[in-house]
Design a protein around this motif. Structure first.
Motif, short mmCIF file in Angstrom:
data_model
loop_
_atom_site.label_atom_id
_atom_site.label_comp_id
_atom_site.label_asym_id
_atom_site.label_seq_id
_atom_site.Cartn_x
_atom_site.Cartn_y
_atom_site.Cartn_z
N LYS A 329 0.88 -1.08 0.12
CA LYS A 329 0.12 -0.03 0.00
C LYS A 329 0.78 1.26 0.05
CE LYS A 329 -0.58 -0.24 4.93
NZ LYS A 329 0.10 0.98 5.31
N ASN A 410 -4.14 -3.72 1.17
CA ASN A 410 -5.27 -4.45 0.76
C ASN A 410 -5.47 -5.14 -0.51
OD1 ASN A 410 -6.46 -1.23 2.08
ND2 ASN A 410 -7.33 -2.95 2.83
N LEU A 412 -6.83 -5.75 -3.91
CA LEU A 412 -7.34 -4.83 -4.83
C LEU A 412 -8.06 -5.55 -6.06
CD1 LEU A 412 -5.02 -1.94 -5.17
CD2 LEU A 412 -7.13 -1.95 -3.52
N GLN A 416 -10.38 -1.86 -6.98
CA GLN A 416 -10.99 -1.41 -5.75
C GLN A 416 -10.66 -2.25 -4.53
OE1 GLN A 416 -15.34 -0.50 -6.42
NE2 GLN A 416 -15.14 -1.29 -8.30
N ILE A 417 -10.89 -1.81 -3.49
CA ILE A 417 -10.52 -2.39 -2.18
C ILE A 417 -11.39 -3.52 -2.08
CG2 ILE A 417 -10.53 -2.45 0.31
CD1 ILE A 417 -9.24 0.33 -0.11
N ASP A 419 -13.91 -5.12 -0.21
CA ASP A 419 -14.40 -4.79 0.83
C ASP A 419 -15.81 -5.58 1.08
OD1 ASP A 419 -16.75 -2.96 2.42
OD2 ASP A 419 -14.98 -2.45 3.38
N ALA A 474 -12.39 -5.61 5.30
CA ALA A 474 -11.73 -5.33 4.24
C ALA A 474 -10.49 -6.41 3.94
CB ALA A 474 -10.85 -3.94 4.22
N TYR A 476 -7.22 -7.94 3.38
CA TYR A 476 -5.77 -7.60 3.62
C TYR A 476 -4.61 -8.56 3.50
CZ TYR A 476 -2.62 -3.92 5.15
OH TYR A 476 -1.63 -2.96 5.64
#
Length: 777
Positions: A329, A410, A412, A416-417, A419, A474, A476
């Motif tokens: 990140k 995160n 992706l 986009q993350i 989540d 989220a 990770y």
């Protein structure tokens, strides 16, 4: 609908503005069993899973679910009503029993068809795949008219019907969904006639190698009846199948399910933060709802069906390994690791939660050489500070006591993350007109929820019902430099206690900087080159942080401080009005260390020569040893019950003088090394008890109170960390170096059986000590 509560559920969306001051809720370690599930255990494991989920889940409107949670329709210009009209007006291909259209494919409901035509459940519902095929054909014909040459997304999944065949996966041959949506690319292969065979034979899955849990997008369960017992049976089966997918497959981020009781149909959804189901609809009469479901799912992308494109399965011999992508990140650099060995996956056992998996892996370096690392895949609260972020704050002096993070970030997907709320559920909140569906659980005699391939070497079960709300999570990943092993895998006492000493040192330094860890457990203390390290820093916070509490958090119940488990201060005499809101403090981290040390010596045994006194003239008979093992077993299950959320024995031990001695006396031979270590831990418990009394004797005078929470003043902690460090060093010095053995294994070698194997645990003794409920706790 009868039998369904009509009261609206509590708000399930974001009261999560801050997460670092979270009131504690237990998390559950499951078993490390790696053997096949037996027929005797299967139903009980399903019931245990429901207990983990809770006694009720949101029941959402079907139209809301179709529009917001299912994948979008493949071609927006082709409406569901257009497909329905084509099905109503065109005869589908086929003759005889297979020549049916949407209105008369089930001329009667499944129960009547079964009774009239003398067909069993499997035969009646075997028409569903053809039903879906007709929907697909009608849709494609409609697309060809409106958009010549265009089809939108290609067809990606197919409904199949193999109710007597177990999907391929080692050790799980008793789990057989009635039907499932499979990846289309996996549907072609040998053995498509297997459902016609009546006998149950796990070897059949070998003839259908693609019929695997790794290829199942959505499990289905059917019942001819529509009674409450039929519904409950379907619920247990479909939720267990969905949990099985999430537990066994690291490539799955979420999953769906389908249940039908006669005509009443529900669609299920589960991810790491939530589980819910639609209100039922009649799949025979409410055509458009089923058509919408079929089109959404059969043309969904693999990402929309729940697969993770950033992790790739690699079949290496008989084992499953993975190529995992990690994007840092800070630098944005993308690296890949290849796993070589699973370290732990017990965090993935529960459907909701962190879903933690940890592997040993190889990281290719710039010089072309492979570096041995550890990769961690976890679902963390979306608004919580990440572990690597904590590791890089102003705590340089304690960095050597924590694992070194090489890369972290995160996950992706499509930029986009990943989540659970904003990405997976597309930001949609549970609608206010939702109901709650009760989950009725059959009582269990303590059978573990999971059959995890990693984890603690003792069965940890789900707790009794209580309401839990999980915030958005989220996805990770982290790569650690140290290839360490969790402390629960250490099998010699000297190495164990030296690592515990290092953990106590780390906590002392954390307390110096006013940090608390809040999740001390055997899985979070690692050993690398005989040095103890702390990990799992995502729940770390500053003591002075009194921002609003997060909805819920997790902690490991068997090693959780009693006050944290009870959510109240147990040692204060202050009036209730003067007791601040309960919060975690450094004493709770130390108490968790103490429980880990107690667990280690009471769960394990040493060879007879090391269990005896150091004097060569002292000895004891086999009968004496068996009696002491029995007492040790009894003491262990009093202190570490399998599913007692608020165990009175633990509270009594921590609050009442001499109670630990009373529970554990005569477990070890007088004068033996284990007995001396037990005595040291008893003294340490007394020191901790005094520290609690000092910290809570009068909240009004001895604590700084900020916004309803308190911070212990420095002199109340003075010396307690040193006592832990000294005790663990002394225990390491005096402990024998023989290999530890679980007492259950020792009992078996003596021809005895553990009397607590099927016991749910808990102690009925009355608890002592005054408990004052903390405000807001």
């Amino acid at each position: 609908m009868s039998g369904v509560p009509q009261s609206p559920p509590p708000t399930l969306r974001r009261q999560y503005s801050d997460i670092n001051n979270t009131p504690a809720r237990p998390k559950y370690r499951h078993s490390d069993h790696n053997e096949p599930i037996s027929e005797r255990h299967l139903e009980r494991t399903r019931s245990s899973l429901l207990r983990d989920i809770g006694d009720k889940i949101p029941e959402v409107p079907i139209d809301w679910f179709l529009e917001n949670i299912l994948p979008p329709l493949p071609v927006p210009r082709v409406s569901v009503s257009q497909v329905k009209e084509r099905l109503l007006n065109e005869e589908p291909p086929g003759e005889g029993e297979q020549s049916w259209t949407i209105p008369d494919c089930f001329e009667q409901d499944p129960a009547h068809i079964s009774e009239t035509n003398k067909k069993d459940e499997d035969a009646v519902f075997s028409k569903l795949p053809l039903f879906v095929d007709h929907i697909i054909a009608a849709f494609q014909a409609e697309v060809a008219v409106i958009i010549p040459g265009g089809t939108g997304n290609p067809e990606s999944s197919k409904l199949v019907h193999h109710p007597k065949t177990s999907p391929a996966h080692p050790g799980d041959y008793l789990i057989r969904p009635d039907g499932c949506f499979m990846r289309l690319k996996a549907c072609d292969g040998p053995g498509e006639d297997l459902e016609s065979e009546s006998e149950t034979d796990p070897s059949k899955s070998a003839r259908m190698p693609n019929y695997s849990w790794f290829n199942i997008a959505l499990p289905c369960e059917y019942e001819l009846g529509a009674s409450e017992s039929d519904r409950d049976d379907n619920i247990r089966k479909v939720l267990y199948a969905m949990a099985h997918i999430m537990r066994k497959d690291p490539c799955r981020r979420f999953t769906y399910g389908l249940t039908i009781e006669n005509t009443q149909t529900r669609i299920w959804f589960a991810c790491r933060s939530t589980v819910y189901v639609t209100k039922s609809f009649n799949f025979i009469q409410e055509h458009e709802k089923f058509i919408h479901f079929a089109l959404s799912f059969c043309f969904a992308t693999e990402i929309q069906m729940g697969w993770d494109p950033t992790i790739e399965r690699l079949s290496i011999g008989s084992s499953e390994q993975y190529k995992i992508q990690v994007q840092d990140k800070v630098t944005g650099k993308v690296v890949y690791v290849k796993t070589v060995e699973l370290i732990a996956d017990f965090g993935a056992d529960a459907v909701r939660g962190r879903g933690t998996r940890v592997w040993k892996a190889l990281l290719r370096q710039s010089d072309g050489n492979d570096m041995h690392v550890v990769v961690k895949d976890v679902w963390i609260d979306a608004d919580r500070v990440r572990e690597a972020s904590n590791d890089k704050t102003n705590k340089d002096k304690i960095a050597k006591h924590f694992v070194t993070v090489l890369f972290s970030g995160n996950v992706l997907i499509d930029g986009q993350i990943d989540d659970t709320f904003d990405f997976i559920q597309r930001g949609h909140e549970i609608p206010p007109d939702s109901d709650e569906l009760k989950l009725r659980v059959h009582k269990s005699n303590g059978i573990a929820v999971s059959v995890s391939t990693g984890g603690l070497p003792i069965t940890y079960l789900t707790m009794p019902f209580f309401r839990r709300v999980y915030g958005p999570k989220a996805h990770y990943r982290l790569i650690f430099a140290q290839v360490a092993q969790p402390i629960y895998s250490i099998r010699t006492l000297p190495q164990f206690f030296l690592a515990m000493r290092d953990a106590a040192t780390a906590l002392q330094l954390m307390a110096t900087y006013r940090w608390v860890h809040r999740d001390i457990s055997p899985g979070n203390i690692l050993v690398c080159e005989n040095v103890g390290l702390l990990s799992d820093l995502e729940y770390m916070k500053q003591e002075s942080d009194v921002t609003p509490a997060h909805n819920t958090r997790t902690g490991t119940i068997n090693f959780m401080a009693c006050e944290v488990a009870e959510e109240m201060y147990l040692f204060t005499r202050a009036p209730y009005k003067d007791v601040p809101e309960f919060r975690h403090n450094p004493l709770h981290d130390l108490e968790s260390l103490w429980w880990i040390a107690v667990w280690q010596i009471f769960y394990h045994t040493l060879p007879p020569d090391d269990s005896s006194s150091s004097s060569p003239t002292d000895h004891h008979t086999t009968e004496d040893r068996e009696e002491r093992l029995s007492l040790q077993e009894q003491a262990f299950f009093k202190m570490f019950p399998r599913d007692d959320l608020s165990n009175s024995t633990r509270v009594t031990i921590m609050t009442v003088e001499s109670s630990f001695d009373a529970v554990t006396q005569r477990c070890f031979l007088e004068g033996s090394k284990l007995s001396k270590i037990r005595d040291k831990l008893n003294t340490l418990r007394d020191d901790l008890h005094e520290a609690y009394l000092s910290a809570e004797k009068d909240f009004r005078e001895t604590h700084a109170i900020h916004s309803g929470a308190y911070v212990p003043v420095e002199n109340e902690l003075k010396g307690i960390h040193e006592k832990f460090i000294e005790t663990f060093q002394l225990a390491a010095n005096m402990a024998p170096s023989s290999t530890l053995t679980p007492f259950t294994s020792t009992l078996k070698t003596l021809g005895k059986r553990s009397t607590r194997t099927d016991r749910e645990g808990g102690d009925d003794g009355s608890s002592a000590g005054r408990r004052v409920k903390a405000k807001g706790g």
